[in-house]
Scaffold this active site. Structure first.
Site, short mmCIF file in Angstrom:
data_model
loop_
_atom_site.label_atom_id
_atom_site.label_comp_id
_atom_site.label_asym_id
_atom_site.label_seq_id
_atom_site.Cartn_x
_atom_site.Cartn_y
_atom_site.Cartn_z
N ILE A 160 0.75 -1.27 0.09
CA ILE A 160 -0.04 -0.13 -0.30
C ILE A 160 0.83 1.04 -0.03
O ILE A 160 1.00 1.91 0.92
CB ILE A 160 -0.98 0.13 1.13
N PRO A 161 1.55 1.39 -1.10
CA PRO A 161 2.38 2.72 -1.17
C PRO A 161 1.50 3.93 -0.83
O PRO A 161 0.33 3.96 -1.39
CB PRO A 161 2.99 2.88 -2.71
N HIS A 162 1.86 5.07 -0.30
CA HIS A 162 1.32 6.06 0.07
C HIS A 162 1.97 7.45 0.27
O HIS A 162 3.26 7.17 0.65
CB HIS A 162 0.00 5.73 1.13
N GLY A 163 1.35 8.58 0.19
CA GLY A 163 2.00 9.64 0.22
C GLY A 163 1.08 10.77 0.27
O GLY A 163 -0.24 10.53 0.31
#
Length: 153
Positions: A65-68
């Site tokens: 779950i890449p996030h930013g």
């Protein structure tokens, strides 16, 4: 909040072509840009890579779950991608990742960002859901599975 409040069907990638973390992130960003074309692609990539440097967003069980967060964003946006063959995402369990949700949040909304991450993690914690998402062949089927599971939570 429902996952489908922030995920559009156009933001679903049935088969990622990328074989590296960066290539997968590029594809997931492109899917987000379908919905939010005004976002700065290179800025978003920089934010995601910086987050990955802190620790992989590969949480195990074939999930990442890449996030930013971005300053010039007014609402959460999400994309989904699947890699049948799997991608080395430096996951916590050392195994390849097959299912990806890319979450981008406005810079100043920590609470909703964390709720969305938790909701996605809960959805993918279910091995039957992961198996279903891995076995269907179309964007519509993937979206339908997410919709069904989203309603059950």
């Amino acid at each position: 909040m429902k996952i489908l409040d922030i995920l559009t069907e156009k933001s679903v990638i049935t088969e990622l072509k990328g074989k590296t973390k960066k290539q997968v992130l590029e594809e997931l960003i492109d899917a987000v840009l379908e919905h939010k074309p005004q976002l700065d692609r290179s800025r978003l990539m920089a934010v995601l890579l910086e987050r990955e440097r802190l620790g992989s967003t590969g949480i195990g069980d074939g999930i990442a779950i890449p996030h930013g967060k971005l300053k010039d964003l007014d609402q959460l946006v999400l994309s989904f991608g699947r890699s049948t063959g799997g991608v080395d995402f430096e996951s916590m369990d050392g195994k390849p990742v097959h299912l990806f949700f890319l979450l981008v949040a406005p810079e100043n909304c920590a609470g909703i960002h964390l709720r969305a991450l938790a909701k996605i993690a809960r959805l993918l914690k279910n091995s039957a859901v992961r198996k279903k998402l891995g076995s269907v062949s179309s964007r519509e089927e993937i979206y339908s599975i997410i919709r069904q599971e989203d309603e059950d939570f």
